[in-house]
Enzyme design. Structure first.
Site, PDB file in Angstrom:
ATOM      1  N   GLN A  96      46.441  30.884  43.123  1.00 35.58           N
ATOM      2  CA  GLN A  96      45.845  32.205  43.309  1.00 35.58           C
ATOM      3  C   GLN A  96      45.233  32.303  44.706  1.00 35.58           C
ATOM      4  OE1 GLN A  96      43.532  33.573  39.611  1.00 35.58           O
ATOM      5  NE2 GLN A  96      43.707  31.372  39.320  1.00 35.58           N
ATOM      6  N   VAL A  98      44.756  32.191  48.801  1.00 37.05           N
ATOM      7  CA  VAL A  98      45.490  32.825  49.915  1.00 37.05           C
ATOM      8  C   VAL A  98      45.265  32.048  51.219  1.00 37.05           C
ATOM      9  CG1 VAL A  98      45.449  35.115  48.861  1.00 37.05           C
ATOM     10  CG2 VAL A  98      43.524  34.421  50.321  1.00 37.05           C
ATOM     11  N   ASP A  99      44.712  30.818  51.082  1.00 34.80           N
ATOM     12  CA  ASP A  99      44.318  30.055  52.279  1.00 34.80           C
ATOM     13  C   ASP A  99      45.433  29.179  52.848  1.00 34.80           C
ATOM     14  OD1 ASP A  99      42.288  28.131  49.973  1.00 34.80           O
ATOM     15  OD2 ASP A  99      44.393  27.805  50.514  1.00 34.80           O
ATOM     16  N   HIS A 114      48.843  35.562  44.794  1.00 34.77           N
ATOM     17  CA  HIS A 114      48.043  36.631  45.403  1.00 34.77           C
ATOM     18  C   HIS A 114      48.307  36.774  46.887  1.00 34.77           C
ATOM     19  CE1 HIS A 114      45.003  36.099  41.858  1.00 34.77           C
ATOM     20  NE2 HIS A 114      46.144  36.640  41.491  1.00 34.77           N
ATOM     21  N   CYS A 146      49.656  47.608  64.390  1.00 29.47           N
ATOM     22  CA  CYS A 146      51.113  47.491  64.540  1.00 29.47           C
ATOM     23  C   CYS A 146      51.539  48.317  65.759  1.00 29.47           C
ATOM     24  CB  CYS A 146      51.762  48.040  63.268  1.00 29.47           C
ATOM     25  SG  CYS A 146      53.554  48.066  63.331  1.00 29.47           S
ATOM     26  N   GLY A 185      40.266  24.477  39.114  1.00 32.72           N
ATOM     27  CA  GLY A 185      39.352  25.280  39.933  1.00 32.72           C
ATOM     28  C   GLY A 185      39.545  26.774  39.816  1.00 32.72           C
ATOM     29  N   ASN A 211      37.633  21.271  36.327  1.00 28.86           N
ATOM     30  CA  ASN A 211      36.646  22.243  36.798  1.00 28.86           C
ATOM     31  C   ASN A 211      35.270  21.585  36.767  1.00 28.86           C
ATOM     32  OD1 ASN A 211      35.015  24.685  37.114  1.00 28.86           O
ATOM     33  ND2 ASN A 211      36.871  25.805  36.555  1.00 28.86           N
ATOM     34  N   ALA A 229      37.495  19.081  42.113  1.00 33.32           N
ATOM     35  CA  ALA A 229      38.954  18.935  42.182  1.00 33.32           C
ATOM     36  C   ALA A 229      39.361  17.710  43.002  1.00 33.32           C
ATOM     37  CB  ALA A 229      39.541  20.204  42.813  1.00 33.32           C
TER      38      ALA A 229
HETATM   39  N1  APR Z   1      36.212  21.662  41.973  1.00 33.20           N
HETATM   40  C1  APR Z   1      36.747  22.267  40.885  1.00 33.20           C
HETATM   41  N2  APR Z   1      36.379  23.501  40.462  1.00 33.20           N
HETATM   42  C2  APR Z   1      35.421  24.120  41.169  1.00 33.20           C
HETATM   43  C3  APR Z   1      34.800  23.546  42.307  1.00 33.20           C
HETATM   44  C4  APR Z   1      35.240  22.259  42.702  1.00 33.20           C
HETATM   45  N3  APR Z   1      34.724  21.626  43.778  1.00 33.20           N
HETATM   46  N4  APR Z   1      33.873  24.424  42.791  1.00 33.20           N
HETATM   47  C5  APR Z   1      33.934  25.510  41.984  1.00 33.20           C
HETATM   48  N5  APR Z   1      34.848  25.327  41.008  1.00 33.20           N
HETATM   49  C6  APR Z   1      35.267  26.269  39.963  1.00 33.20           C
HETATM   50  C7  APR Z   1      34.204  27.200  39.452  1.00 33.20           C
HETATM   51  O1  APR Z   1      33.503  26.609  38.374  1.00 33.20           O
HETATM   52  C8  APR Z   1      35.058  28.394  38.975  1.00 33.20           C
HETATM   53  O2  APR Z   1      35.489  28.183  37.639  1.00 33.20           O
HETATM   54  O3  APR Z   1      36.258  27.087  40.540  1.00 33.20           O
HETATM   55  C9  APR Z   1      36.270  28.364  39.901  1.00 33.20           C
HETATM   56  C10 APR Z   1      36.244  29.444  40.967  1.00 33.20           C
HETATM   57  O4  APR Z   1      36.360  30.669  40.312  1.00 33.20           O
HETATM   58  P1  APR Z   1      36.615  32.005  41.162  1.00 33.20           P
HETATM   59  O5  APR Z   1      35.722  32.030  42.336  1.00 33.20           O
HETATM   60  O6  APR Z   1      36.586  33.151  40.179  1.00 33.20           O
HETATM   61  O7  APR Z   1      38.082  31.819  41.743  1.00 33.20           O
HETATM   62  P2  APR Z   1      39.469  32.127  41.034  1.00 33.20           P
HETATM   63  O8  APR Z   1      39.438  31.770  39.592  1.00 33.20           O
HETATM   64  O9  APR Z   1      40.524  31.508  41.873  1.00 33.20           O
HETATM   65  O10 APR Z   1      39.577  33.737  41.177  1.00 33.20           O
HETATM   66  C11 APR Z   1      40.782  34.317  40.781  1.00 33.20           C
HETATM   67  O11 APR Z   1      40.021  36.474  41.538  1.00 33.20           O
HETATM   68  O12 APR Z   1      39.008  37.889  43.017  1.00 33.20           O
HETATM   69  C12 APR Z   1      40.220  37.377  42.615  1.00 33.20           C
HETATM   70  O13 APR Z   1      42.076  37.256  44.030  1.00 33.20           O
HETATM   71  C13 APR Z   1      40.886  36.614  43.733  1.00 33.20           C
HETATM   72  O14 APR Z   1      42.426  34.761  43.502  1.00 33.20           O
HETATM   73  C14 APR Z   1      41.136  35.243  43.129  1.00 33.20           C
HETATM   74  C15 APR Z   1      41.051  35.521  41.642  1.00 33.20           C
END
Ligand code: APR
Length: 242
Positions: A96, A98-99, A114, A146, A185, A211, A229
């Protein structure tokens, strides 16, 4: 952990699915939780298709911050562990994020649900550019335009936009045919990514969550590895290859 190592050894086909937590140890803020991006910016004001159409310059304050954070970030050892899993049956990385850090670490089979900050797009004429060619001006707060005059945007899925259909089809196919899915994560609150593990499970796969805290998906998981992670993935590969 030992049960997960055994599951990797037995797996015919492995899929790794990652969210923003995979990049936290590379210095990239997650979206939710403490210090999350969405605690500082309203995603519907700054990262939705309607917001970009009405005020692209405002959206570029967020895009610039994300590009600044991601462009120079280096993949941590957990990313290298995912690359090493390719020797153990990894068939796809579905992210998910985009980095672009999976590709920077050397992963080749990456499905970016994404999109990516590494490409820029013109919504008017379809022109595409590489962010790296414009990163200096972007970091100087210049809005990339552009040749047709339109403000360009990162090739990411904005809120209110559909996901790239071909990538999505390949992701569903990968999870429907895998025997092990490792979900890393992600807060598991955004669809359709949050459904990937359950789809894999329905297709007979073992599903594992990595997680730092439990998520809504944790009760459905076969195994939950609590920890960062990078730490968990490095330990998994060390045990696998010992
Ligand atoms: N290692 C593992 N997990 C981690 C760590 C770590 N070091 N640090 C944080 N986390 C976990 C958090 O507990 C959380 O469950 O990573 C998760 C991050 O959640 P979000 O910030 O909601 O990210 P994500 O699930 O990828 O979001 C999904 O939401 O806004 C949209 O497009 C955006 O791709 C994104 C999507």
């Amino acid at each position: 952990m030992e049960k997960v190592v055994e599951a990797v050894r037995r797996a015919e086909s492995i899929v790794v699915s990652t969210g923003a937590g995979m990049s936290v140890e590379s210095g990239i803020a997650p979206f939710r939780g403490e210090n999350g991006l969405w605690s500082k910016f309203d995603p519907h004001e700054m990262a939705s298709v309607t917001a970009f159409r009405s005020d692209p310059e405002k959206c570029w304050t967020l895009f610039k911050l994300q590009i600044e954070e991601c462009f120079y970030a280096e993949p941590h050892q957990g990313y290298s562990a995912v690359v090493a899993l390719e020797e153990h049956g990894l068939d796809a990385v579905i992210t998910q994020n985009v980095d672009g850090l999976h590709q920077k670490a050397g992963s080749e089979k990456v499905l970016e649900l994404h999109g990516t900050l590494n490409d820029l797009l013109c919504d008017s004429c379809g022109n595409q550019k590489k962010t790296e060619d414009l990163v200096d001006e972007i970091l100087e707060k210049k809005i990339p335009r552009c040749e047709c005059g339109t403000v360009m945007r990162p090739d990411v899925v904005l809120f209110g936009e559909p996901l790239p259909q071909r990538t999505l089809r390949r992701a569903w196919s990968a999870v429907e045919n895998c025997s092990l899915l490792i979900n890393i994560g992600t807060s598991a609150v955004v669809q359709p990514a949050a459904s990937l593990p359950l789809t894999a499970k329905r297709s007979g796969a073992v599903i594992v969550e990595v997680n730092v805290e439990k998520t809504p998906l944790t009760p459905s998981m076969d195994h939950f590895l609590e920890g960062k992670a990078g730490d968990v993935l490095v330990e998994l590969l060390e045990r696998l290859e010992s």
